[in-house]
Design a protein around this motif. Structure first.
Motif, PDB file in Angstrom:
ATOM      1  N   SER A  67       4.008   1.542 -25.859  1.00 29.27           N
ATOM      2  CA  SER A  67       3.043   0.533 -25.410  1.00 29.27           C
ATOM      3  C   SER A  67       2.116   1.093 -24.345  1.00 29.27           C
ATOM      4  CB  SER A  67       3.775  -0.703 -24.879  1.00 29.27           C
ATOM      5  OG  SER A  67       4.536  -0.388 -23.716  1.00 29.27           O
ATOM      6  N   GLN A  68       2.605   2.032 -23.540  1.00 31.29           N
ATOM      7  CA  GLN A  68       1.752   2.627 -22.514  1.00 31.29           C
ATOM      8  C   GLN A  68       0.749   3.603 -23.125  1.00 31.29           C
ATOM      9  OE1 GLN A  68       3.378   3.673 -18.720  1.00 31.29           O
ATOM     10  NE2 GLN A  68       5.180   2.374 -18.980  1.00 31.29           N
ATOM     11  N   GLY A  73      -5.172   4.484 -25.221  1.00 29.43           N
ATOM     12  CA  GLY A  73      -6.185   4.308 -26.252  1.00 29.43           C
ATOM     13  C   GLY A  73      -7.226   3.272 -25.860  1.00 29.43           C
ATOM     14  N   GLN A  74      -6.775   2.196 -25.236  1.00 30.11           N
ATOM     15  CA  GLN A  74      -7.713   1.162 -24.790  1.00 30.11           C
ATOM     16  C   GLN A  74      -8.629   1.686 -23.692  1.00 30.11           C
ATOM     17  OE1 GLN A  74      -5.255  -2.203 -23.674  1.00 30.11           O
ATOM     18  NE2 GLN A  74      -4.314  -2.321 -25.709  1.00 30.11           N
ATOM     19  N   MET A  75      -8.090   2.507 -22.819  1.00 25.96           N
ATOM     20  CA  MET A  75      -8.903   3.101 -21.758  1.00 25.96           C
ATOM     21  C   MET A  75      -9.980   4.013 -22.336  1.00 25.96           C
ATOM     22  SD  MET A  75      -5.839   4.036 -19.053  1.00 25.96           S
ATOM     23  CE  MET A  75      -6.912   4.991 -17.984  1.00 25.96           C
ATOM     24  N   LEU A  76      -9.614   4.794 -23.343  1.00 23.43           N
ATOM     25  CA  LEU A  76     -10.580   5.690 -23.975  1.00 23.43           C
ATOM     26  C   LEU A  76     -11.686   4.900 -24.669  1.00 23.43           C
ATOM     27  CD1 LEU A  76      -8.134   8.341 -25.476  1.00 23.43           C
ATOM     28  CD2 LEU A  76      -9.861   8.780 -23.739  1.00 23.43           C
ATOM     29  N   SER A  77     -11.315   3.820 -25.340  1.00 24.29           N
ATOM     30  CA  SER A  77     -12.297   3.010 -26.075  1.00 24.29           C
ATOM     31  C   SER A  77     -13.233   2.269 -25.133  1.00 24.29           C
ATOM     32  CB  SER A  77     -11.572   2.014 -26.988  1.00 24.29           C
ATOM     33  OG  SER A  77     -10.794   2.688 -27.961  1.00 24.29           O
ATOM     34  N   GLU A  79     -14.516   3.415 -22.382  1.00 29.47           N
ATOM     35  CA  GLU A  79     -15.457   4.297 -21.684  1.00 29.47           C
ATOM     36  C   GLU A  79     -16.184   5.206 -22.671  1.00 29.47           C
ATOM     37  OE1 GLU A  79     -14.334   6.162 -18.063  1.00 29.47           O
ATOM     38  OE2 GLU A  79     -12.551   4.915 -17.801  1.00 29.47           O
ATOM     39  N   ASP A  80     -17.382   5.635 -22.282  1.00 29.18           N
ATOM     40  CA  ASP A  80     -18.149   6.569 -23.106  1.00 29.18           C
ATOM     41  C   ASP A  80     -17.695   7.987 -22.784  1.00 29.18           C
ATOM     42  OD1 ASP A  80     -19.658   4.604 -24.372  1.00 29.18           O
ATOM     43  OD2 ASP A  80     -21.107   4.542 -22.725  1.00 29.18           O
ATOM     44  N   VAL A  81     -16.586   8.391 -23.392  1.00 25.68           N
ATOM     45  CA  VAL A  81     -16.023   9.712 -23.118  1.00 25.68           C
ATOM     46  C   VAL A  81     -15.731  10.432 -24.424  1.00 25.68           C
ATOM     47  CG1 VAL A  81     -14.958   8.997 -20.939  1.00 25.68           C
ATOM     48  CG2 VAL A  81     -13.628   8.839 -23.062  1.00 25.68           C
ATOM     49  N   GLN A  82     -15.710  11.745 -24.333  1.00 25.59           N
ATOM     50  CA  GLN A  82     -15.203  12.556 -25.435  1.00 25.59           C
ATOM     51  C   GLN A  82     -14.178  13.531 -24.856  1.00 25.59           C
ATOM     52  OE1 GLN A  82     -18.608  14.279 -27.271  1.00 25.59           O
ATOM     53  NE2 GLN A  82     -19.158  15.570 -25.552  1.00 25.59           N
ATOM     54  N   VAL A  83     -13.058  13.642 -25.545  1.00 22.67           N
ATOM     55  CA  VAL A  83     -11.949  14.462 -25.070  1.00 22.67           C
ATOM     56  C   VAL A  83     -12.159  15.898 -25.529  1.00 22.67           C
ATOM     57  CG1 VAL A  83      -9.452  14.782 -25.065  1.00 22.67           C
ATOM     58  CG2 VAL A  83     -10.414  12.460 -25.203  1.00 22.67           C
ATOM     59  N   CYS A  84     -12.491  16.757 -24.594  1.00 26.14           N
ATOM     60  CA  CYS A  84     -12.721  18.171 -24.914  1.00 26.14           C
ATOM     61  C   CYS A  84     -11.417  18.956 -24.938  1.00 26.14           C
ATOM     62  CB  CYS A  84     -13.681  18.786 -23.900  1.00 26.14           C
ATOM     63  SG  CYS A  84     -15.306  18.008 -23.877  1.00 26.14           S
ATOM     64  N   THR A 123      -4.015   9.263 -30.823  1.00 25.26           N
ATOM     65  CA  THR A 123      -4.848   8.365 -30.012  1.00 25.26           C
ATOM     66  C   THR A 123      -6.133   9.050 -29.583  1.00 25.26           C
ATOM     67  OG1 THR A 123      -2.918   7.146 -29.199  1.00 25.26           O
ATOM     68  CG2 THR A 123      -4.916   7.031 -27.864  1.00 25.26           C
ATOM     69  N   CYS A 124      -6.047  10.354 -29.287  1.00 24.54           N
ATOM     70  CA  CYS A 124      -7.204  11.074 -28.737  1.00 24.54           C
ATOM     71  C   CYS A 124      -8.139  11.651 -29.801  1.00 24.54           C
ATOM     72  CB  CYS A 124      -6.716  12.200 -27.832  1.00 24.54           C
ATOM     73  SG  CYS A 124      -5.976  11.647 -26.290  1.00 24.54           S
ATOM     74  N   ILE A 125      -7.620  11.996 -30.961  1.00 21.31           N
ATOM     75  CA  ILE A 125      -8.455  12.665 -31.978  1.00 21.31           C
ATOM     76  C   ILE A 125      -9.730  11.887 -32.307  1.00 21.31           C
ATOM     77  CG2 ILE A 125      -8.529  13.338 -34.429  1.00 21.31           C
ATOM     78  CD1 ILE A 125      -5.645  14.368 -34.073  1.00 21.31           C
TER      79      ILE A 125
END
Length: 268
Positions: A67-68, A73-77, A79-84, A123-125
């Motif tokens: 659940s954490q 995933g919700q935090m990533l969605s 914000e306008d970010v891309q995981v390098c 979650t990050c891909i």
């Protein structure tokens, strides 16, 4: 890279040991604007932020709890970010036999060492782009079965094989996945792993520094390699594991650790 989005790195198990070295290296990359440092203990994350500056976004999270990870995933969605860079470093092991572990501890270890690697990665891909990197921490212990740290070594076999397969699957997206297989390192891994078992791992050969392992891991990931192995000793062990029978390798391991599997624990 999409210019209008913030370039971030996500590092789990970031507050100490190998994870902290990854923070140190990534913090020096000018194209990374923010590092999401994930660990359980907030006080250690606060110390990390004081040491490395405002580029660090500290996130206290137990990754054995799915659940954490959903919250991540919700935090990533949001914000306008891309995981390098995603560096899955969180994990632990325990020295001892099957009898020294209860069911809850065993499942928790596997949840963190295996499930969290998969869940955080998936979650990050969707938030990655061409040129992004996934770095999953496996281990030299993935080269062979290791009695008396059997669950840990088995979990690292999964990480190694999963990551190398994922590397192939992500080629069309231009994303690389690298399995890092370090040997023994000077970290607090040992304080958690040593539970005072009667038959335990006690000989630690060819200890490496976390800084050297982390630097090579980042360099290998940047070169697009699917496997990163540091030190001549670990490379030799890797070669031997390919050509020698696993039973021989296990017997050698037991002799190296001076463990007799047929002896009974002494009665107190």
């Amino acid at each position: 890279m999409i210019i209008n989005m913030k370039n971030i790195a996500i590092i789990t198990g970031a507050s100490s040991g190998l994870g902290k070295e990854f923070v140190r290296i990534i913090n020096q990359k000018k194209n990374i604007q923010e590092i999401w440092a994930i660990a359980r203990k907030q006080d250690r994350l606060d110390t990390l932020r004081r040491e490395f500056g405002t580029k660090i976004k500290s996130i206290s999270m137990d990754l054995s709890d799915l659940s954490q990870i959903k919250l991540l995933g919700q935090m990533l969605s949001a914000e306008d970010v891309q995981v390098c860079y995603l560096i899955n470093n969180a994990g632990y092991g325990i020295f001892g036999s099957y009898a020294d572990l209860d069911v809850e501890e065993s499942i928790n270890m596997l949840s963190l060492n295996i499930n969290a690697v998969v869940a955080v990665g998936l979650t990050c891909i969707p938030h990655m782009c061409r040129g992004s990197h996934i770095i999953n921490i496996s281990s030299q212990s993935a080269f062979q079965p290791l009695p008396y740290m059997n669950l840990y070594s088995a979990s690292k076999v999964f990480v190694r094989n999963y990551t190398r397969s994922l590397h192939v699957e992500l080629k069309d997206l231009g994303i690389t996945a690298t399995a890092v297989c370090p040997g023994w390192m000077k970290t607090n891994f040992f304080s958690r792993a040593n539970i005072g078992a009667s038959k335990t791992v006690s000989k630690f050969f060819s200890m490496s520094s976390t800084a050297k392992v982390a630097r090579k891991a980042i360099a290998d990931a940047d070169r697009g390699k699917d496997l990163s192995i540091y030190s001549l000793y670990v490379n030799i062990c890797h070669i031997f594991s390919k050509i020698l029978p696993q039973k021989f390798m296990m017997d050698f391991w037991l002799k190296q650790q001076r463990i007799n599997p047929y002896s009974r624990p002494s009665q107190q």
